[in-house]
Scaffold this motif. Structure first.
Motif, PDB file in Angstrom:
ATOM      1  N   VAL A 186      -7.028  22.276   3.548  1.00  0.00           N
ATOM      2  CA  VAL A 186      -6.969  21.557   4.872  1.00  0.00           C
ATOM      3  C   VAL A 186      -6.212  20.893   5.341  1.00  0.00           C
ATOM      4  CG1 VAL A 186      -8.714  20.318   7.123  1.00  0.00           C
ATOM      5  CG2 VAL A 186      -9.585  21.918   5.118  1.00  0.00           C
ATOM      6  N   GLY A 187      -5.518  20.972   6.177  1.00  0.00           N
ATOM      7  CA  GLY A 187      -4.238  20.943   6.839  1.00  0.00           C
ATOM      8  C   GLY A 187      -4.156  19.530   7.939  1.00  0.00           C
ATOM      9  N   MET A 188      -4.643  18.290   7.180  1.00  0.00           N
ATOM     10  CA  MET A 188      -4.440  16.891   7.269  1.00  0.00           C
ATOM     11  C   MET A 188      -3.049  16.599   6.069  1.00  0.00           C
ATOM     12  SD  MET A 188      -6.940  15.721   8.916  1.00  0.00           S
ATOM     13  CE  MET A 188      -8.886  15.661   8.652  1.00  0.00           C
ATOM     14  N   HIS A 189      -1.795  16.793   7.710  1.00  0.00           N
ATOM     15  CA  HIS A 189      -0.426  16.621   7.125  1.00  0.00           C
ATOM     16  C   HIS A 189      -0.263  15.554   6.248  1.00  0.00           C
ATOM     17  CE1 HIS A 189      -0.412  16.379  11.508  1.00  0.00           C
ATOM     18  NE2 HIS A 189       0.770  15.378  11.221  1.00  0.00           N
ATOM     19  N   ARG A 190      -0.429  13.768   7.400  1.00  0.00           N
ATOM     20  CA  ARG A 190      -0.026  12.931   6.939  1.00  0.00           C
ATOM     21  C   ARG A 190       0.105  12.516   5.629  1.00  0.00           C
ATOM     22  NH1 ARG A 190      -1.848   9.741  12.231  1.00  0.00           N
ATOM     23  NH2 ARG A 190      -0.651   8.013  11.679  1.00  0.00           N
ATOM     24  N   ARG A 191      -0.977  13.068   5.497  1.00  0.00           N
ATOM     25  CA  ARG A 191      -1.017  13.307   3.894  1.00  0.00           C
ATOM     26  C   ARG A 191       0.342  13.313   3.033  1.00  0.00           C
ATOM     27  NH1 ARG A 191      -7.261  12.681   0.716  1.00  0.00           N
ATOM     28  NH2 ARG A 191      -8.654  12.369   2.948  1.00  0.00           N
ATOM     29  N   PHE A 192       0.558  14.283   3.484  1.00  0.00           N
ATOM     30  CA  PHE A 192       2.189  14.914   2.139  1.00  0.00           C
ATOM     31  C   PHE A 192       3.114  14.207   3.193  1.00  0.00           C
ATOM     32  CE2 PHE A 192      -1.295  17.270   2.146  1.00  0.00           C
ATOM     33  CZ  PHE A 192      -1.429  18.394   0.496  1.00  0.00           C
ATOM     34  N   ASP A 193       3.014  13.818   4.157  1.00  0.00           N
ATOM     35  CA  ASP A 193       4.410  12.643   4.785  1.00  0.00           C
ATOM     36  C   ASP A 193       4.833  11.718   3.947  1.00  0.00           C
ATOM     37  OD1 ASP A 193       6.311  11.506   6.950  1.00  0.00           O
ATOM     38  OD2 ASP A 193       4.791   9.601   6.870  1.00  0.00           O
ATOM     39  N   PRO A 194       6.095  11.782   3.579  1.00  0.00           N
ATOM     40  CA  PRO A 194       7.040  11.140   2.219  1.00  0.00           C
ATOM     41  C   PRO A 194       6.743   9.212   2.495  1.00  0.00           C
ATOM     42  CG  PRO A 194       8.096  12.565   2.610  1.00  0.00           C
ATOM     43  CD  PRO A 194       7.391  12.685   4.084  1.00  0.00           C
ATOM     44  N   ASP A 195       6.715   8.357   3.385  1.00  0.00           N
ATOM     45  CA  ASP A 195       6.758   7.649   3.673  1.00  0.00           C
ATOM     46  C   ASP A 195       4.671   6.991   3.466  1.00  0.00           C
ATOM     47  OD1 ASP A 195       9.363   7.597   4.675  1.00  0.00           O
ATOM     48  OD2 ASP A 195       8.537   7.824   6.456  1.00  0.00           O
ATOM     49  N   THR A 196       4.424   8.136   3.806  1.00  0.00           N
ATOM     50  CA  THR A 196       2.234   7.999   3.902  1.00  0.00           C
ATOM     51  C   THR A 196       2.632   7.634   1.822  1.00  0.00           C
ATOM     52  OG1 THR A 196       1.851   8.989   6.330  1.00  0.00           O
ATOM     53  CG2 THR A 196       0.557   8.383   4.698  1.00  0.00           C
ATOM     54  N   ARG A 197       3.330   8.565   1.630  1.00  0.00           N
ATOM     55  CA  ARG A 197       2.491   8.986   0.507  1.00  0.00           C
ATOM     56  C   ARG A 197       3.038   7.729  -0.478  1.00  0.00           C
ATOM     57  NH1 ARG A 197       0.430  13.473  -0.878  1.00  0.00           N
ATOM     58  NH2 ARG A 197       0.716  13.255  -3.476  1.00  0.00           N
ATOM     59  N   ARG A 198       4.286   7.029  -0.145  1.00  0.00           N
ATOM     60  CA  ARG A 198       5.212   5.511  -0.906  1.00  0.00           C
ATOM     61  C   ARG A 198       3.881   5.001  -0.498  1.00  0.00           C
ATOM     62  NH1 ARG A 198      10.315   2.756   0.522  1.00  0.00           N
ATOM     63  NH2 ARG A 198      10.726   1.602  -1.238  1.00  0.00           N
ATOM     64  N   ALA A 199       2.899   4.316   0.878  1.00  0.00           N
ATOM     65  CA  ALA A 199       2.893   3.849   1.295  1.00  0.00           C
ATOM     66  C   ALA A 199       0.974   3.361  -0.012  1.00  0.00           C
ATOM     67  CB  ALA A 199       2.326   3.670   2.862  1.00  0.00           C
ATOM     68  N   GLN A 200       0.745   4.694   0.333  1.00  0.00           N
ATOM     69  CA  GLN A 200      -0.797   5.215  -0.306  1.00  0.00           C
ATOM     70  C   GLN A 200      -0.567   4.347  -2.147  1.00  0.00           C
ATOM     71  OE1 GLN A 200      -1.812   7.133  -3.255  1.00  0.00           O
ATOM     72  NE2 GLN A 200      -3.891   6.898  -2.455  1.00  0.00           N
ATOM     73  N   GLY A 201       1.064   4.837  -2.756  1.00  0.00           N
ATOM     74  CA  GLY A 201       1.144   4.257  -3.748  1.00  0.00           C
ATOM     75  C   GLY A 201       1.414   2.962  -4.017  1.00  0.00           C
ATOM     76  N   LEU A 202       2.091   2.283  -2.862  1.00  0.00           N
ATOM     77  CA  LEU A 202       1.779   0.777  -2.724  1.00  0.00           C
ATOM     78  C   LEU A 202       0.768  -0.191  -2.704  1.00  0.00           C
ATOM     79  CD1 LEU A 202       4.643   0.156  -0.613  1.00  0.00           C
ATOM     80  CD2 LEU A 202       4.782  -0.161  -2.821  1.00  0.00           C
ATOM     81  N   THR A 203      -0.880   1.258  -2.261  1.00  0.00           N
ATOM     82  CA  THR A 203      -1.985   0.171  -2.109  1.00  0.00           C
ATOM     83  C   THR A 203      -2.875   0.869  -3.766  1.00  0.00           C
ATOM     84  OG1 THR A 203      -2.707   2.189  -0.877  1.00  0.00           O
ATOM     85  CG2 THR A 203      -1.766   0.439   0.350  1.00  0.00           C
ATOM     86  N   ALA A 204      -2.568   1.794  -3.485  1.00  0.00           N
ATOM     87  CA  ALA A 204      -3.567   2.196  -4.922  1.00  0.00           C
ATOM     88  C   ALA A 204      -3.117   1.590  -6.031  1.00  0.00           C
ATOM     89  CB  ALA A 204      -3.058   3.761  -5.505  1.00  0.00           C
ATOM     90  N   ARG A 205      -1.449   1.313  -6.443  1.00  0.00           N
ATOM     91  CA  ARG A 205      -0.721   0.565  -7.295  1.00  0.00           C
ATOM     92  C   ARG A 205      -1.628  -1.184  -7.260  1.00  0.00           C
ATOM     93  NH1 ARG A 205       3.030   3.796  -6.888  1.00  0.00           N
ATOM     94  NH2 ARG A 205       4.359   1.823  -6.243  1.00  0.00           N
ATOM     95  N   GLY A 206      -2.190  -1.283  -5.742  1.00  0.00           N
ATOM     96  CA  GLY A 206      -2.937  -3.139  -5.802  1.00  0.00           C
ATOM     97  C   GLY A 206      -1.063  -3.724  -5.042  1.00  0.00           C
ATOM     98  N   GLU A 207      -0.519  -3.373  -5.416  1.00  0.00           N
ATOM     99  CA  GLU A 207       0.953  -3.844  -4.827  1.00  0.00           C
ATOM    100  C   GLU A 207       0.574  -5.151  -3.514  1.00  0.00           C
ATOM    101  OE1 GLU A 207       4.468  -2.726  -5.165  1.00  0.00           O
ATOM    102  OE2 GLU A 207       4.220  -1.134  -6.989  1.00  0.00           O
ATOM    103  N   LEU A 208      -0.348  -4.481  -2.493  1.00  0.00           N
ATOM    104  CA  LEU A 208      -0.326  -5.337  -1.566  1.00  0.00           C
ATOM    105  C   LEU A 208      -1.242  -6.582  -1.849  1.00  0.00           C
ATOM    106  CD1 LEU A 208      -0.643  -2.335   1.122  1.00  0.00           C
ATOM    107  CD2 LEU A 208       1.208  -3.858   0.216  1.00  0.00           C
ATOM    108  N   GLY A 209      -2.192  -6.215  -2.648  1.00  0.00           N
ATOM    109  CA  GLY A 209      -2.991  -7.303  -3.096  1.00  0.00           C
ATOM    110  C   GLY A 209      -3.745  -6.432  -2.708  1.00  0.00           C
ATOM    111  N   GLU A 210      -4.855  -7.484  -2.276  1.00  0.00           N
ATOM    112  CA  GLU A 210      -6.213  -7.204  -1.443  1.00  0.00           C
ATOM    113  C   GLU A 210      -5.639  -6.755   0.058  1.00  0.00           C
ATOM    114  OE1 GLU A 210     -10.602  -9.105   0.007  1.00  0.00           O
ATOM    115  OE2 GLU A 210      -9.278 -10.309  -1.705  1.00  0.00           O
ATOM    116  N   VAL A 211      -6.533  -5.735   0.048  1.00  0.00           N
ATOM    117  CA  VAL A 211      -5.733  -5.266   1.675  1.00  0.00           C
ATOM    118  C   VAL A 211      -7.420  -6.164   2.454  1.00  0.00           C
ATOM    119  CG1 VAL A 211      -6.271  -3.212   3.112  1.00  0.00           C
ATOM    120  CG2 VAL A 211      -4.780  -3.118   1.033  1.00  0.00           C
ATOM    121  N   TYR A 212      -6.270  -6.017   3.928  1.00  0.00           N
ATOM    122  CA  TYR A 212      -7.039  -7.004   4.748  1.00  0.00           C
ATOM    123  C   TYR A 212      -7.192  -6.220   6.266  1.00  0.00           C
ATOM    124  CZ  TYR A 212      -6.582 -11.525   1.643  1.00  0.00           C
ATOM    125  OH  TYR A 212      -6.638 -12.523   1.058  1.00  0.00           O
ATOM    126  N   SER A 213      -6.709  -5.633   6.297  1.00  0.00           N
ATOM    127  CA  SER A 213      -5.748  -4.947   7.716  1.00  0.00           C
ATOM    128  C   SER A 213      -5.881  -3.472   7.360  1.00  0.00           C
ATOM    129  CB  SER A 213      -5.894  -5.874   8.690  1.00  0.00           C
ATOM    130  OG  SER A 213      -4.524  -6.649   8.676  1.00  0.00           O
TER     131      SER A 213
END
Length: 359
Positions: A127-154
């Motif tokens: 399904v065409g949820m294109h924002r998941r494939f934006d390079p910037d979004t994918r980098r941000a998702q990698g940071l959160t998934a690896r815990g590099e932001l710590g506990e997500v607050y907002s």
């Protein structure tokens, strides 16, 4: 029905629906997506179909029956939203992999029927949820998934169009939340996690016809995540300065921000002021994401990777959008629950929307 892949191993694809997004998909598949071969374009407007087919050097038609021929292995569905469920089911019955623009349907039952057909006939669906494939979004998702932001607050995101879609489109596209906010709700799940409550404020400020249709052109949505984090989504159908899709995730040790609304990195300084350029629409801002999502789809058809955004992801975002509709209509927070079966997340709207559930 059997299909024939081209001799060089490329996936043979047809595009159904040649509006703005369908035309972009056709152009990308015609030469910008590895392992893809565009073989046919289809639109009910004969002039549009002929012009696109001749420009790209592929067969064209106004008849959807030509989608089910042996020379087509996969179909990109970019036809009007009300046609999506029938098109997905027809693709599944014909044994064609299918990429469908959001949403899969305008009701939960229509969406479930389409998903049942996909499962029964074992075809790939993205399904065409294109924002998941934006390079910037994918980098941000990698940071959160690896815990590099710590506990997500907002979480915060803005999605604003410079100019609104025409009223005929708006009348058949579902609610404001199904048409616009659905992308941000999917993004929220992708970057942070599951949602347990939504609250909504909306207004019709640019054109009285929105109110006459019972919809809005601006909205602010507050979401509460299962981990206790809060999210704010602001959406607009008309923002005269340009198109914007910006996002921020704040954690206990770091934050990540996505801007990306400028065309270039040039800033002009003069007379004690500064100015930058600005993109004007989503096609310009997410050109790479639209190409990347098709590349991912083609690779899933070839069997080299799983589907990037499943039909169940689409159903989750749709149910969240329906919760936003209910929150706007009732003026009260709407709690949600979700269950996971075989890795598929299914959201359920709570019966009583009056009592918010605070995680």
């Amino acid at each position: 029905m059997s299909t024939t892949r081209s001799r060089d191993g490329r996936v043979r694809i047809a595009v159904a629906g040649l509006g703005r997004i369908g035309a972009l998909h056709a152009e990308n598949l015609a030469g910008r997506v590895p392992h893809a071969e565009l073989v046919r374009v289809i639109d009910v407007d004969e002039d549009k179909a002929r012009a696109m087919g001749e420009r790209l050097g592929v067969a064209w038609s106004t008849d959807t029956d030509t989608l089910w021929t042996d020379d087509v292995e996969a179909v990109v569905v970019a036809s009007p939203t009300p046609t999506h469920p029938d098109m997905v089911r027809a693709c599944a019955v014909a044994g064609k992999a299918v990429f469908c623009e959001k949403p899969l349907g305008l009701t939960e039952q229509a969406t479930l029927d389409a998903l049942e057909a996909v499962d029964r006939h074992s075809v790939a669906l993205q399904v065409g949820m294109h924002r998941r494939f934006d390079p910037d979004t994918r980098r941000a998702q990698g940071l959160t998934a690896r815990g590099e932001l710590g506990e997500v607050y907002s979480f915060r995101t803005s999605l604003r169009d410079m100019l609104p879609q025409p009223m005929p489109y708006i009348r058949q596209s579902g609610s404001f939340f199904v048409d616009v906010t659905i992308h941000d709700l999917d993004l929220a799940r992708f970057l942070v996690g599951e949602i347990v409550e939504v609250s909504v404020f909306g207004a019709s400020v640019s054109d009285p016809e929105y109110a006459a249709l019972g919809t809005v052109d601006h909205a602010a949505i507050v979401v509460r995540f299962a981990n206790g984090a809060l999210g704010l989504i602001d959406n607009s159908r008309i923002a005269g300065y340009g198109y914007e899709a910006s996002t921020e995730v704040v954690g206990s040790t770091a934050a990540v921000r996505i801007g990306g609304s400028q065309r270039t990195n040039v800033e002009v300084l003069s007379e004690a002021a500064s100015r930058t350029d600005h993109v004007t629409d989503f096609l310009e801002r997410f050109s790479e994401a639209y190409r990347a999502e098709l590349e991912a789809f083609v690779e899933s058809v070839r069997g080299s990777q799983p589907v990037g955004v499943t039909g169940w992801d689409a159903l989750a975002a749709f149910t969240l959008a329906q919760a936003c509709d209910r929150a706007f209509t009732t003026g009260r927070p709407v709690p949600l629950t979700h269950e996971v079966v075989d890795g598929r997340v299914r959201y359920l709207l709570a019966e009583d929307a009056a009592e918010p559930q605070h995680a």
